[in-house]
Enzyme design. Structure first.
Site, mmCIF file in Angstrom:
data_model
loop_
_atom_site.group_PDB
_atom_site.id
_atom_site.type_symbol
_atom_site.label_atom_id
_atom_site.label_comp_id
_atom_site.label_asym_id
_atom_site.label_seq_id
_atom_site.Cartn_x
_atom_site.Cartn_y
_atom_site.Cartn_z
ATOM 1 N N ASP A 87 -18.350 -35.014 -17.872
ATOM 2 C CA ASP A 87 -18.777 -34.338 -19.089
ATOM 3 C C ASP A 87 -19.399 -35.335 -20.071
ATOM 4 O O ASP A 87 -18.891 -36.440 -20.257
ATOM 5 C CB ASP A 87 -17.546 -33.676 -19.722
ATOM 6 C CG ASP A 87 -17.860 -32.852 -20.950
ATOM 7 O OD1 ASP A 87 -18.513 -31.807 -20.796
ATOM 8 O OD2 ASP A 87 -17.447 -33.255 -22.049
ATOM 9 N N GLU A 103 -23.311 -34.621 -16.626
ATOM 10 C CA GLU A 103 -23.991 -33.931 -17.713
ATOM 11 C C GLU A 103 -24.730 -35.017 -18.486
ATOM 12 O O GLU A 103 -24.096 -35.812 -19.187
ATOM 13 C CB GLU A 103 -22.970 -33.209 -18.594
ATOM 14 C CG GLU A 103 -23.590 -32.356 -19.673
ATOM 15 C CD GLU A 103 -22.547 -31.656 -20.526
ATOM 16 O OE1 GLU A 103 -22.753 -30.494 -20.895
ATOM 17 O OE2 GLU A 103 -21.510 -32.291 -20.838
#
Length: 710
Positions: free
Chosen positions: A381, A421
């Site tokens: 993330d 990401e």
């Protein structure tokens, strides 16, 4: 009763081994395109320094347990042993001995699996220097492999000098014993991968065929009816929203809500206790049973890990772990005022991945989940935060950052899939295309282009054509394996159904007066906000969903499907449901299979399975509507309808896309072209349609796929 599964056959052995930003993430629409020649270069090997002598955490050797923790600036560290989770006072406290500059350890004979424990650390309280030690705070072990639950909503967690033991969960000593029964990873190549992003709890809470005791838990996700559904869709890989132990934000608890998504980590090595039948180590066993069952079905397991920030929030947040052990060692602090955190996560703090202590924690965590828990890979993330340099130097991102290179080249992670990401919220945070080539990157340019094209925005055809080709000008393309993850919807933002039913967010249930969440979803309600019984609106919405799904599955990339999108899952227009642990977020499973959209996705999965090599390796040419089969190397700017010809040897696949309001007709290359897909027609009608010989017409706002008959 122990479950018994048939032995695996034909697969290699598994490696053995010992809140949230309240809004849409920074993406392509908000950041300039960044290019670098370094993105295609092989990164230099750069090892992360290892200042420790023994394994951190609680390690049981069969006769006792060694407890080891890291702190550079503490004056003293104390181990607290507890007999029961509810005991406010420790039954026994032991000092840890300093070993080297950063390590503290103690060996306790007779202590083994199931033992509850925590730490207290003493040291200076000098926020201006970055130090926030408070021996009144009971701390979880950063390396705990099980934690008894979430902290309670209590002021003692944040107020200096108030004992927090009564409000804190306990770390749990865990053993390694587990019968994997010959478990082996499915080993799905990237070109064959179809990802299904899902939430452990939301997948099974409302499934009528999942045993009630397993609903919302790890075992529910691996139950036969859910596995059968995933296999029907053609899914190869489930990507779990963070399965680690979380702590809900105090502000949410005050509003009677809790963190549902899980992007607020308390224990990086510990499965979330709320997804298991009990919390004294059962969460570890049940997670392993889930992985074992999914592997038996040929499904890979990726886990979403959140190394950019922790659950401790900003300076006024709770002291739960890292802040109390050594705030200055673990976090990025403002060089001009070290009482303040540098926040590139939007969640109050940022772990400092440029420090060896943090980099080693990340690597140890990845190895633990891959080797000990048998997961097949990771989604990282806000991964730009992991590639930033020292704060004193301005924290610039580099694809050659030591941690990124160490992850890419770690031999223990050689078989693990890595998805990133590629952005964070800091300066120059958008870094799509600049991560090491071994990683796969979420391609949000694909998401934005697909949404805009299919809602009818003019002039988007050329951008979508590039995305269908794998965004080679950004991600590169070697003709062997896709590098971008293609998706139209994910946990962030509107669900697929809501993309076609809402043009405004409806987030008041989150308790922030509708201020949270993105205001730009690139969505269309097709004439009415929210549910509608108008047949024309319903038909337009269904076609838009099919268009988006087909675009994802037929692109040169790794397709990803958001959980429940194949079932028309709606969140009522809430585009930031991170705190909605209720029926708003949980999948509403139909009483019986047979939904048209589910069947459509299954057809897409089968089509991709049969044609994946052609989609990845074929030569691409583009067609324009007209009387002659004009092909070119690119789609002209402003073209609302276009074709993509994918050819390899005597194989051919033709995608025809029409995002405009009028029908379009294409002259076809020579040959007999069989209709495989038409989002304006049902499957039965398509089987009766004769092959196209010279021309093919498609309706407005429609996607069709044809194959060249030999």
């Amino acid at each position: 009763m122990a479950d018994r599964l048939p032995p695996a056959a034909g697969r290699r052995p598994h490696p053995a081994g010992g809140g949230r930003l309240h809004g849409q993430r920074l993406g392509a629409a908000q950041a300039p395109r960044l290019r670098s020649a370094a993105r295609h270069a092989r990164p230099r090997r750069r090892d992360v320094e290892s200042p420790r002598a023994v394994r951190l955490g609680a390690v049981w050797d069969g006769e006792g347990t060694r407890f080891a923790v890291r702190s550079r600036h503490a004056a003293a560290v104390e181990l607290c042993l507890f007999d029961r989770p509810g005991d406010a006072a420790a039954s026994r406290s032991l000092p840890l001995a300093r070993s080297g500059d950063e390590q503290w350890q103690v060996y306790v004979p007779g202590v083994g699996p199931g033992q509850l424990y925590g730490f207290r650390a003493s040291g200076p309280w000098r926020p201006a220097d970055g130090h926030r030690f408070d021996c009144a705070k009971l701390l979880v072990d950063p390396y705990a492999r099980a934690i008894t639950g979430e902290p309670a909503a209590d002021r003692s967690l944040a107020e200096r000098g108030r004992d927090s033991a009564a409000a804190m969960p306990r770390s749990v000593v865990v053993g390694d014993a587990f019968d994997w029964q010959g478990d082996a990873p499915p080993g799905v190549p990237w070109r064959e991968t179809v990802i299904y992003e899902c939430h452990v709890r939301g997948m099974s809470m409302r499934h009528p065929q999942v045993p009630p005791a397993d609903r919302g838990r790890f075992l529910g996700l691996a139950s036969p009816p859910i596995v059968a559904h995933l296999k029907r869709l053609g899914v190869t890989t489930v990507e779990l929203l963070p399965p680690c132990q979380i702590a809900s934000e105090p502000a949410l608890l005050r509003r009677g809500l809790r963190n549902y998504w899980g992007y607020n980590t308390l224990g990086y090595f510990a499965p979330h206790a709320g997804y298991a039948s009990a919390a004294a180590g059962e969460q570890v066993v049940e997670f392993k049973r889930m992985v074992r069952a999914l592997h038996r079905a040929g499904l890979e397991v990726l886990v979403d890990l959140v190394f950019n920030h922790t659950a401790e929030g900003g300076a006024d947040g709770p002291t739960l772990c890292w802040r109390g052990l050594d705030n200055a060692l673990y976090y990025r602090l403002d060089p001009a005022d070290r009482s303040r955190y540098v926040d590139v996560s939007g969640c109050g703090n940022t772990l400092d991945a440029s420090r060896p202590a943090v980099a080693e924690l990340v690597l140890d965590c990845l190895r633990h989940w891959h080797r000990t828990m048998h997961v097949d890979g990771f989604r990282l993330d806000l991964a730009t935060a992991l590639g930033r340099g020292s704060t004193a130097a301005g924290a610039p991102f580099s694809p050659d950052a030591p941690l990124l290179v160490a992850i890419a080249e770690d031999p223990h992670l050689a078989q693990a899939k890595i998805v990133v990401e590629p952005w964070d919220l800091g300066p120059e945070g958008y870094q799509l295309g600049r991560f090491p080539r071994r990683f796969r990157e979420w391609n949000d340019r694909f998401r934005i282009a697909a949404r805009r094209y299919w809602r009818g925005d003019p002039g988007v055809g050329a951008e979508l054509a590039s995305c269908l080709a794998g965004s080679p000008e950004i991600l590169g393309c070697d003709g062997r394996e896709p590098r971008g993850v293609c998706y139209a919807a994910c946990h962030d933002g509107f669900t697929l159904a809501d993309l076609t039913a809402y043009e405004r967010k409806h987030n008041r249930a989150n308790g922030e007066d509708n201020r949270d969440g993105s205001d730009d979803e690139q969505s269309s309600n097709w004439g009415h906000e929210g549910p509608s019984d108008d047949p024309a609106i319903g038909a337009a919405r269904r076609r838009a969903r099919r268009n988006l799904l087909a675009t994802v599955f037929l692109a040169r990339g790794v397709p990803m499907l958001g959980h429940g999108d194949e079932l028309g899952r709606s969140q009522g227009g809430n585009n930031n449901a991170y705190c909605q642990d209720n029926e708003l977020s949980w999948i509403a499973w139909p009483a019986a299979p047979g939904d048209d959209l589910t069947a459509f996705v299954a057809r897409l999965g089968e089509l991709r399975r049969r044609r994946r090599d052609l989609l990845v390796e074929g030569e691409l040419r583009y067609l324009a509507p007209g009387a002659a089969p004009v092909t070119g190397a690119a789609v002209p700017a402003g073209q609302d309808a276009f074709g993509v010809l994918v050819a390899r040897g005597d194989e051919g696949l033709l995608l025809l896309l029409n995002g405009g309001a009028e029908p379009a007709r294409f002259a076809l290359p020579a040959g007999s072209w069989r209709w495989l897909l038409d989002t304006a027609a049902d499957a039965a009608a398509l089987t009766r349609r004769p092959p196209a010989i010279r021309t093919a017409g498609i309706a407005s706002r429609c996607l069709a796929c044809l194959a060249l008959d030999p």
